[in-house]
Design an enzyme around this catalytic site. Sequence first.
Site, PDB file in Angstrom:
ATOM      1  N   SER A   1       0.788  -1.236   0.000  1.00 21.59           N
ATOM      2  CA  SER A   1       0.000   0.000   0.000  1.00 21.59           C
ATOM      3  C   SER A   1       0.814   1.277   0.000  1.00 21.59           C
ATOM      4  CB  SER A   1      -0.962  -0.004   1.190  1.00 21.59           C
ATOM      5  OG  SER A   1      -1.967  -0.964   1.002  1.00 21.59           O
TER       6      SER A   1
ATOM      7  N   SER B   1      -5.969   3.025   4.751  1.00 21.84           N
ATOM      8  CA  SER B   1      -5.426   2.351   3.567  1.00 21.84           C
ATOM      9  C   SER B   1      -6.497   1.547   2.834  1.00 21.84           C
ATOM     10  CB  SER B   1      -4.259   1.431   3.961  1.00 21.84           C
ATOM     11  OG  SER B   1      -3.492   1.084   2.828  1.00 21.84           O
TER      12      SER B   1
ATOM     13  N   LYS C   1      -0.125   3.667  -2.663  1.00 17.32           N
ATOM     14  CA  LYS C   1      -1.211   4.639  -2.567  1.00 17.32           C
ATOM     15  C   LYS C   1      -0.710   6.070  -2.383  1.00 17.32           C
ATOM     16  CE  LYS C   1      -4.254   1.050  -0.882  1.00 17.32           C
ATOM     17  NZ  LYS C   1      -4.669   0.267   0.287  1.00 17.32           N
TER      18      LYS C   1
END
Length: 640
Positions: A35, A92, A38
């Site tokens: 993640s 997240s 992101k």
Amino acid sequence: MEELGLSSRSYFLWNNSLGFGVLGRGMDVQTEVASLTKIMTALLVLETRDLAETVVITPEMLSGLYEFAVIGLTVGQAVTVEDLLYATLLPSAGDAAQALAISTSGSIANFADLMNKRAQGLGMVNTHFSNPVGKDEENYSTPRDIAILLSEALKNPTFVEMFETFEKYLPTLGITVRKTFRQTSYTKGGKTGYTEAAGRCLASTAEIEGTEYILVTIGALPGQNVVDTERIYAAVEAEYEPVQIMRAGEEVLRVGVKQSVAKVLEFVAESDVTVVLPNGTRREDLTYEYDGVQEVTRETTVGEKLGTFTIRQDEDVLYAQEIYYTEEPEFYNYSWVGLGAGVSVLLLLVAMVIGVCTWRKKKSSWLILILLVLFGVSVGANVWLFHDWFEPGGETEVTWPGTRLDEIISEDDAVREDEVDKEDYSVHEGNLMLINPNFMVDKEFIASRKQELVSVSELYGIKEYNASVNGDNLLTAEAAENLNAMLAAYKTENPGHEMGTRSCFRERGTNCGRLCAATGASDHHTGLTCDLIDLQYGTSLDTADYAQHKEWQWLKANSYKYGFIDRFPLAWSGGLMSEPLNVDENGTTGLYETWHYRYVGVEAATEIATGVYNNGEYDSLEHYLKATGRVLDLKNGARE
């Protein structure tokens, strides 16, 4: 760093204030980054979307997220871009990230193309994105590339606000979201990530001693990504310190000028620059370079870039200043040389013609003598007027930090290196020895003085906290004995506290922006001086921290009882540290250092601390020596 026992298989520490990497392990090894992807998703959305814009959730936005964190979006739900961004960066949420990507570019594939183009533009050469969430093996990067990405994202104020937020209520979702880790003592903000292949990841920021750092850790064991991050930041705080490597107005460069009244052009630093370097790093340990034009001529154009002045630590550029030709000096007009030479030649020719004529007529002429005298006068005048016009231009050289005394001492008070080598400029033997820019010592004195000193560490176990740079803490036997008694008293009166030295005797000076620390002028050459610190307050020697340091306040009040004085008190400093002031005839010291203590003996220290010769106020050593008749002239180096 290996001693920290880190769990992460790779990491990279980035000095974001300066824009270069500090250290790392496996920082360029490609790996899944989960993640952390992101961060790029959020950056692209912030650069292209309105935060108030509404996104209507579609089935495509919710697909393919099995085993990934989600916020629980539903088909047909209307959510603002702002709330989706917070959901992406705090808990997240994969569904929020996909909703942003698809609503931005129409599909995940199109958004991935945007991600890769942006990464390429940032120089993320080891990165490939296949989706906005961070899933699958085709989505990979490196710790260094993620640090580069985060550095770029931090230029966006909205991203910074979101990245540093740990809890947020989202109105269009009606819920409060939280970061996937708790804020620690160092981290200002962060983004975690996890897949089985990537392990526990964390990209974070911290501000340590005024410097912003980015740290990316990848591949940690469960729960260890935050632990590793804290350990690394703590090591940075313990092992690094701010160093002012440049002060505005200091001369940094001289460039030679050809055929001009000005043999050199002088250039100064544009601004103060402080960087974070390993403990004990001195400005003299850095590399100072100039790359550019070596000589200015009348053909050089005003406004032209001459080159670049650079300060480096190894391969890292700490400071760079472009040098421009901004003001044209006065160049010589060689038509005047031609006119002067023409007059001389004309006088000689006239004298020769007259001479030939009078010789044929066998007559002498007083006119010949006059012409020859005028010829001689004109030649002498030409030589006197124009001889320096043909001298070469001055030498192009980096002049700061100077290591030659004639470079760092002003013209009015210049003591050239060859003169220093001839004579010992110190004053008064014993504990009241005075060494400063007006009473300098030569290399022979410094070398012989060292042989007279003893090791404070060996005799009394007093720690030297910067031995790798300053060596052992050497003092005279008398000063060492009294230092031991003084530090023992401090320890007794302040339970849990202990002082050590950060520098005692020095063979070389340092250039701190004033002459009082230069080689030959440093009080540290006496063997009677030590810089003191209590590590409970950190490792930085900074006058701005005086009020927070118990040891400096205790020393000011008590050191005289053990024969030590505050060598450079604020009242006698002559102004701010950034000002190029030096020792004057009144007793100004040229420095303000709350940590610098000098042994002079109990009697003299008591008189100095109680201001017997300074209206009851703390005295300077210079003023005390003059007031007691030991020094007659502080400015010109006169002795008793």
